[in-house]
Motif scaffolding. Structure first.
Motif, short mmCIF file in Angstrom:
data_model
loop_
_atom_site.label_atom_id
_atom_site.label_comp_id
_atom_site.label_asym_id
_atom_site.label_seq_id
_atom_site.Cartn_x
_atom_site.Cartn_y
_atom_site.Cartn_z
N MET A 278 0.82 -1.21 0.00
CA MET A 278 0.00 0.00 0.00
C MET A 278 0.86 1.26 0.00
O MET A 278 0.46 2.28 -0.57
CB MET A 278 -0.94 -0.02 1.21
CG MET A 278 -1.95 -1.16 1.17
SD MET A 278 -2.91 -1.29 2.68
CE MET A 278 -3.93 0.17 2.56
N VAL A 279 2.01 1.24 0.64
CA VAL A 279 2.85 2.42 0.70
C VAL A 279 3.54 2.71 -0.64
O VAL A 279 4.20 3.74 -0.78
CB VAL A 279 3.92 2.30 1.81
CG1 VAL A 279 3.27 2.24 3.16
CG2 VAL A 279 4.79 1.07 1.58
N LYS A 280 3.36 1.84 -1.63
CA LYS A 280 3.88 2.13 -2.96
C LYS A 280 3.06 3.21 -3.67
O LYS A 280 3.51 3.74 -4.69
CB LYS A 280 3.89 0.85 -3.80
CG LYS A 280 4.86 -0.21 -3.27
CD LYS A 280 4.83 -1.46 -4.12
CE LYS A 280 5.79 -2.51 -3.55
NZ LYS A 280 5.77 -3.76 -4.35
N ASN A 281 1.90 3.50 -3.14
CA ASN A 281 1.11 4.63 -3.64
C ASN A 281 1.73 5.91 -3.07
O ASN A 281 1.59 6.21 -1.89
CB ASN A 281 -0.35 4.49 -3.18
CG ASN A 281 -1.24 5.58 -3.74
OD1 ASN A 281 -0.77 6.64 -4.16
ND2 ASN A 281 -2.54 5.34 -3.74
N HIS A 282 2.43 6.68 -3.90
CA HIS A 282 3.20 7.82 -3.41
C HIS A 282 2.31 8.93 -2.87
O HIS A 282 2.77 9.78 -2.10
CB HIS A 282 4.11 8.35 -4.52
CG HIS A 282 5.12 7.34 -5.00
ND1 HIS A 282 6.15 6.90 -4.21
CD2 HIS A 282 5.22 6.66 -6.16
CE1 HIS A 282 6.86 6.00 -4.87
NE2 HIS A 282 6.33 5.83 -6.07
N ARG A 283 1.06 8.96 -3.25
CA ARG A 283 0.16 9.99 -2.74
C ARG A 283 -0.27 9.71 -1.31
O ARG A 283 -0.58 10.63 -0.55
CB ARG A 283 -1.07 10.12 -3.64
CG ARG A 283 -0.76 10.64 -5.05
CD ARG A 283 -2.03 10.83 -5.83
NE ARG A 283 -1.77 11.38 -7.16
CZ ARG A 283 -2.72 11.66 -8.05
NH1 ARG A 283 -4.00 11.41 -7.75
NH2 ARG A 283 -2.39 12.15 -9.23
N LEU A 284 -0.34 8.43 -0.95
CA LEU A 284 -0.84 8.06 0.37
C LEU A 284 0.23 7.41 1.25
O LEU A 284 -0.07 7.01 2.37
CB LEU A 284 -2.02 7.09 0.23
CG LEU A 284 -3.25 7.60 -0.52
CD1 LEU A 284 -4.29 6.49 -0.66
CD2 LEU A 284 -3.85 8.80 0.18
N ALA A 285 1.45 7.30 0.75
CA ALA A 285 2.48 6.57 1.49
C ALA A 285 2.75 7.22 2.84
O ALA A 285 2.87 6.54 3.87
CB ALA A 285 3.77 6.50 0.67
N CYS A 286 2.84 8.55 2.88
CA CYS A 286 3.13 9.24 4.13
C CYS A 286 2.01 9.04 5.14
O CYS A 286 2.25 8.77 6.33
CB CYS A 286 3.38 10.72 3.87
SG CYS A 286 3.87 11.66 5.33
#
Length: 401
Positions: A278-286
């Motif tokens: 899931m953290v591979k989504n750069h928009r939601l990783a943080c």
């Protein structure tokens, strides 16, 4: 009903200059011995197809101490060095069992600075702790008392990136298991950290966002400093302290939340989440990293075992959001910004509450049918779980919340 468990109590302490120098030297020796043993085991296998175990590396350590280049290993306690070899053996055991990757070398900058002492390498007397090779006890800040009448069996000393010193005492603690009758399903999210099947939504504190401006300013100051300078080291410590403040607040909140859920409920059902993907989504990783869903799951696992609770993990492919918790019908996929949807039966659902109720229902069905608690490797790869292979309407009438 009571249960005796191994429990670590972590405290902060303030070493003297002599103690800090001795501990820093110990950390370096522990890292060196670990890397040398890893190199020896790797070369033995790649060159001679020989598997080297703990006993062989322990004999190698004895020989290293007698050489001129590594004679300084005798200046620190031998127990942390032996424990480093045991930790390496555990890492290889996890690798052979396919629970982890091949062990990697420890880095001076990135690896955790710690040393583990067993009972033969420290003295515990009248509430004071004195480590081997030291003459004075550690100045520990006792923020809470240890269990009455217990003595630590293992002591782990560590220093974080912010320069704070900690000591962790492993003791036998007695947990009183109080009865509980509640059952709860948990759906993790970002707008609400957790949504319970009871309809309660727990607000996401967003600890990282609170200190984002301070962190950005400190990181800009760090980037302007000259490398290998004293000012750069001071700026690095400022950045590390902000990160430590964020992590401490997050950990404290998750501890309080997990303790409350375990004490109030006998059965807790959560969803298996692939956080690494899931953290591979750069928009939601943080935001996903700040939520720390995996850390919360770890706390729920060991606290549920302490208190005799049932923790059920359902398959990540179970369509908890799209399944109507009233009639069992499977709805079409909806984008994330749609938080409410209406089923063909006329029921209007909150997206997160409906998912939590479905998670609880399938978790109770798993316990009733005797199915596997954890998702199987084959079902996770094909995208089908044991719950999904049944007719979605099969859950109708089992549990209505």
């Amino acid at each position: 009903m009571t249960r005796t468990v191994k429990r670590a109590f972590k405290f902060r302490f303030y070493p003297t200059d002599v103690q800090a120098a001795q501990l820093s030297r110990t950390f370096g020796c522990v890292r060196l011995v670990y890397n040398l043993a890893l190199q020896a085991r790797t070369e033995a296998w790649t060159q001679r197809r020989e598997r080297v175990g703990y006993n062989a590396t322990s004999a190698l350590l004895t020989g290293w101490k007698k050489t001129g280049d590594l004679a300084f290993l005798n200046e620190v306690s031998s127990v942390p060095l032996q424990q480093a070899l045991r930790h390496l053996q555990t890492a290889f055991g996890n690798f052979w069992a396919k629970r982890a990757n091949y062990p990697s070398f420890k880095s001076k900058k990135r690896s955790r600075r710690s040393a583990e002492y067993t009972a033969s390498a420290f003295r515990w007397r009248d509430g004071t702790l004195t480590l081997a090779k030291m003459t004075e006890p550690l100045d520990i800040v006792w923020s809470r008392p240890l269990p009455e009448g217990c003595a630590p069996s293992t002591v782990t000393v560590s220093c974080d990136a912010a320069g704070r010193w900690f000591v962790s005492l492993l003791c036998d603690d007695t947990i009183t298991q109080t009865p509980a009758t509640g059952r709860v399903g948990i759906d993790a999210g970002l707008d609400s950290l957790l949504t319970l099947s009871t309809g309660e939504k727990i607000t996401n504190p967003r600890h990282e966002r609170v200190d984002r401006q301070r962190l950005a300013r400190a990181q800009r100051d760090l980037a302007r400093k000259q490398k290998s300078s004293a000012n750069r080291d001071k700026a690095r410590i400022k950045v590390a302290r902000i990160h430590a403040r964020i992590a401490d607040r997050r950990r404290d909140h998750l501890h309080k939340l997990s303790t409350r859920l375990v004490r109030e409920n006998q059965t807790i059902v959560i969803e298996d989440l692939a956080v690494r993907n899931m953290v591979k989504n750069h928009r939601l990783a943080c935001a996903i990293s700040d939520a720390a869903w995996r850390q919360l799951r770890t706390m729920l696992e060991y606290k549920a075992a302490w208190h005799g609770r049932d923790l059920i993990v359902v398959d990540r492919w179970f369509p908890s959001t799209r399944l109507c918790s009233v009639c069992g019908a499977l709805a079409e996929r909806t984008p994330l910004h749609v938080r409410w949807w209406t089923c063909r039966c006329g029921s209007t659902h909150d997206r997160d509450v409906n998912a939590a109720r479905n998670i609880l229902a399938v978790g109770l069905a798993v316990t009733a049918c005797g199915d596997g608690v954890r998702p199987q490797r084959e079902s996770s790869r094909t995208g089908h779980s044991s719950a999904k292979q049944e007719n979605p309407r099969a859950t109708k009438g089992i549990l209505v919340l």
